[in-house]
Motif scaffolding. Structure first.
Motif, PDB file in Angstrom:
ATOM      1  N   SER A 147       0.810  -1.217   0.000  1.00  0.00           N
ATOM      2  CA  SER A 147       0.000   0.000   0.000  1.00  0.00           C
ATOM      3  C   SER A 147       0.846   1.270   0.000  1.00  0.00           C
ATOM      4  O   SER A 147       0.309   2.380  -0.023  1.00  0.00           O
ATOM      5  N   LYS A 186       3.825   3.427  -1.921  1.00  0.00           N
ATOM      6  CA  LYS A 186       4.593   3.630  -3.154  1.00  0.00           C
ATOM      7  C   LYS A 186       5.506   4.842  -2.972  1.00  0.00           C
ATOM      8  O   LYS A 186       5.061   5.905  -2.556  1.00  0.00           O
ATOM      9  N   THR A 196       3.254   7.777  -1.428  1.00  0.00           N
ATOM     10  CA  THR A 196       1.807   7.578  -1.447  1.00  0.00           C
ATOM     11  C   THR A 196       1.433   6.388  -0.568  1.00  0.00           C
ATOM     12  O   THR A 196       1.983   5.299  -0.717  1.00  0.00           O
ATOM     13  N   VAL A 197       0.505   6.604   0.339  1.00  0.00           N
ATOM     14  CA  VAL A 197       0.034   5.534   1.216  1.00  0.00           C
ATOM     15  C   VAL A 197      -1.461   5.335   0.954  1.00  0.00           C
ATOM     16  O   VAL A 197      -2.268   6.253   1.180  1.00  0.00           O
ATOM     17  N   SER A 198      -1.807   4.169   0.468  1.00  0.00           N
ATOM     18  CA  SER A 198      -3.198   3.873   0.113  1.00  0.00           C
ATOM     19  C   SER A 198      -3.870   2.987   1.162  1.00  0.00           C
ATOM     20  O   SER A 198      -3.233   2.514   2.098  1.00  0.00           O
ATOM     21  N   LYS A 199      -5.174   2.776   0.960  1.00  0.00           N
ATOM     22  CA  LYS A 199      -5.992   1.914   1.817  1.00  0.00           C
ATOM     23  C   LYS A 199      -6.007   2.362   3.274  1.00  0.00           C
ATOM     24  O   LYS A 199      -5.888   1.558   4.205  1.00  0.00           O
ATOM     25  N   ARG A 230      -8.145   5.304   5.979  1.00  0.00           N
ATOM     26  CA  ARG A 230      -9.492   5.851   6.127  1.00  0.00           C
ATOM     27  C   ARG A 230      -9.428   7.333   6.470  1.00  0.00           C
ATOM     28  O   ARG A 230      -8.398   7.836   6.934  1.00  0.00           O
ATOM     29  N   SER A 234      -5.420  11.954   7.179  1.00  0.00           N
ATOM     30  CA  SER A 234      -6.012  11.591   5.894  1.00  0.00           C
ATOM     31  C   SER A 234      -7.376  12.252   5.683  1.00  0.00           C
ATOM     32  O   SER A 234      -8.180  12.352   6.596  1.00  0.00           O
ATOM     33  N   SER A 241      -9.155   7.955   1.370  1.00  0.00           N
ATOM     34  CA  SER A 241      -8.574   6.608   1.407  1.00  0.00           C
ATOM     35  C   SER A 241      -7.096   6.591   1.016  1.00  0.00           C
ATOM     36  O   SER A 241      -6.495   5.521   0.931  1.00  0.00           O
ATOM     37  N   LYS A 242      -6.525   7.778   0.822  1.00  0.00           N
ATOM     38  CA  LYS A 242      -5.130   7.840   0.370  1.00  0.00           C
ATOM     39  C   LYS A 242      -4.494   9.140   0.846  1.00  0.00           C
ATOM     40  O   LYS A 242      -5.155  10.175   0.917  1.00  0.00           O
ATOM     41  N   ILE A 291      -0.845  11.558   0.275  1.00  0.00           N
ATOM     42  CA  ILE A 291       0.330  11.753  -0.589  1.00  0.00           C
ATOM     43  C   ILE A 291       1.248  12.790   0.043  1.00  0.00           C
ATOM     44  O   ILE A 291       0.828  13.909   0.339  1.00  0.00           O
TER      45      ILE A 291
END
Length: 201
Positions: free
Chosen positions: A120, A122, A134-137, A139, A159, A162-163, A165
């Motif tokens: 999750s 990148k 980038t951190v995904s997933k 809340r 956040s 859901s992501k 940056i």
């Protein structure tokens, strides 16, 4: 004849009284050690929710957790704040001698936020101060943190979806390692996730 009757009554009375003493002593010697478990989550004293003692202490003691002072307290035959595993020697009217009363405390267990998966995260390592993480997933309202390889905090952001940056950052041009964590609501901060990134492109 009256003397004989008196003697018989006296003997019977002696036997009865002696038996009574023996029974009383036997009853009084049945003291059993007791314990109490005070749960910080349940025993707040509201709606009659108190911790109860077992054994010979039953009915004489109760326990409560006081959130404001963060203290565990025993009330009744003794009134005092206590710590986990603390012991007392107590005596009660119908007990011969003393019994050991042990108090155990149970704190609120605060769960950790689920750990961020490596997949999750990148990392884009570019020339200049134009790197991006980038951190995904995640809340909304999660707090995402990025640490250096020495575990020093580099970046932190709440956040909005859901992501998250992290833009216009400067990472090691030769590549390296970062660690990412997330904290959600009242949960504890998650364990850190190790992420290895490549050299500048």
């Amino acid at each position: 004849m009256l003397k004989k009757c008196g003697l018989v009554v006296a003997l019977v009375g002696t036997v009865f009284f002696g038996t009574f003493l023996q029974e009383t002593k036997a009853y009084a010697s049945k003291g059993t050690d007791c314990k109490m478990i005070i749960d910080a989550k349940e025993h707040l004293g509201t709606n009659g929710k108190f911790a109860k003692a077992t054994g010979s202490c039953k009915g004489f003691l109760r326990g409560v957790y006081v959130p404001d002072s963060k203290q565990y307290t025993v009330l009744g035959s003794i009134n005092t704040t206590v710590k986990n595993g603390q012991k007392f020697q107590l005596s009660f009217p119908e007990i011969d001698g003393y019994v050991t009363f042990t108090v155990y405390t149970k704190s609120k267990t605060i769960k950790k936020t689920d750990k961020v998966k490596t997949s999750s995260v990148k990392v884009l390592n570019r020339k200049g101060n134009n790197d991006k993480i980038t951190v995904s997933k995640v809340r909304k309202n999660d707090v995402v943190k990025v640490y250096s390889r020495n575990k020093n905090l580099l970046y932190s952001v709440k956040s909005k979806g859901s992501k998250v940056i992290f833009s216009n950052k400067k990472l090691n041009k030769n590549g390296g390692t970062i660690f990412v964590s997330v904290k959600r609501g009242n949960f504890k901060e998650s364990s850190i996730t190790k992420v290895v990134y490549n050299a500048e492109k």
